[in-house]
Design an enzyme around this catalytic site. Sequence first.
Site, mmCIF file in Angstrom:
data_model
loop_
_atom_site.group_PDB
_atom_site.id
_atom_site.type_symbol
_atom_site.label_atom_id
_atom_site.label_comp_id
_atom_site.label_asym_id
_atom_site.label_seq_id
_atom_site.Cartn_x
_atom_site.Cartn_y
_atom_site.Cartn_z
ATOM 1 C CG ASN A 91 -24.182 34.666 75.425
ATOM 2 O OD1 ASN A 91 -24.017 35.882 75.267
ATOM 3 N ND2 ASN A 91 -23.328 33.766 74.978
ATOM 4 C CG HIS A 147 -8.409 29.999 79.252
ATOM 5 N ND1 HIS A 147 -9.324 30.728 78.532
ATOM 6 C CD2 HIS A 147 -8.421 28.756 78.718
ATOM 7 C CE1 HIS A 147 -9.868 29.950 77.599
ATOM 8 N NE2 HIS A 147 -9.347 28.750 77.698
ATOM 9 C CD GLN A 154 -14.331 29.462 78.129
ATOM 10 O OE1 GLN A 154 -15.465 29.913 78.149
ATOM 11 N NE2 GLN A 154 -13.743 29.095 77.008
ATOM 12 C CG ASN A 155 -13.681 34.976 82.555
ATOM 13 O OD1 ASN A 155 -13.527 34.988 81.339
ATOM 14 N ND2 ASN A 155 -14.863 35.100 83.132
#
Length: 251
Positions: free
Chosen positions: A217, A123, A105-106
Site C-alpha cells: 500500500n 462486492h 473488493q473490486n
Amino acid sequence: MTDVVAFDDVLIKALREAKNVVFFTGAGASAESGIPTFRSGADGLWGDFDMEDYATSEGFTRNPKKVWQWYRDRRQDMADLQPNTAHNVIARWQKKASNVTVITQNIDNFHQDAGSDHVIELHGNIHQFKCLNDHPVVASSVNTLDEPPLCEICGSLVRPDVVWFNEPLPQEAFEHAEMFSRESSVFVAVGCSMDVYPAAFLPAFAASSGAYLIQINPEVSAFDKYAHTLRGKAGEVLPQLWLAVWGEVFS
Ligand SMILES: [Zn+2]
C-alpha cells in the site's frame, strides 16, 4: 523511477514455502488502471454524483432508469481501461503456484481479464446482472439496453450485480473468502484501506490461523499495525516481489 523495495528474508521464505496464499485486493489495485476509487471528490468515483442516488437500492427503486444508465456509462468508461501490472503478477502467481486464491473488493473484472481463474468477488461485478429477487440474468441480453428490463422469472427489475452501500455482502462469496483466509499461510492485502467491514475481518481470520500478513500500500492504512508493510504502489512492488521470490524478472 520505481523505488526499490527491500524485502525481509522471513517474508520471502514465507511466500516461497506457503501452503496457501491469498491475495486480497482493494481499490488501490485498480486505481493504477485508472479506475476511480470509491471516494468523493474530483478524482473519486462519486465526484459530483450522490452515492445515495446511485449506490443504494432505494436510489435504484426511486429512479431505475437513471441508475441503470449511470452504470452503463461506467462500463463504457471502463472499456478503455485494462488490468495493470499488479493484476498480471497475481494472475501469473496463480499459475506458478497452485495454491493461490484471489479475493477482491473490486467490481471491474480485471483479475479475470488478466487471467486469474479463481476470483472471489465480495462486492459483485459491474459486468453482471441480477433481478431484485437475486435471479441471475445473462449480461449480453441486457447490458446495452436504455432502461432496466424485467426479470423473465419473477417480473422484478433487473439491476447491476454489485453490492450497494446498504446491502450485505453476498453470503456464499464471503463464506468462501473466510474459509480461504483461515486456510491461508500467507495473506497479502493489496491496495486495501481496511476500513470497510466485514471485508476487513478477513486478515483477522487469516491471522487467527497463524498466517503471515503482508500489506502492499502506498498509503498508511489501519492494517499497518498488524502486517508486514511494503510501502509502494502494487504495480511497482509486486514485480519486485516476484523477482525476489521466484528469482526471475517479471515481464
Ligand atoms: Zn427475478
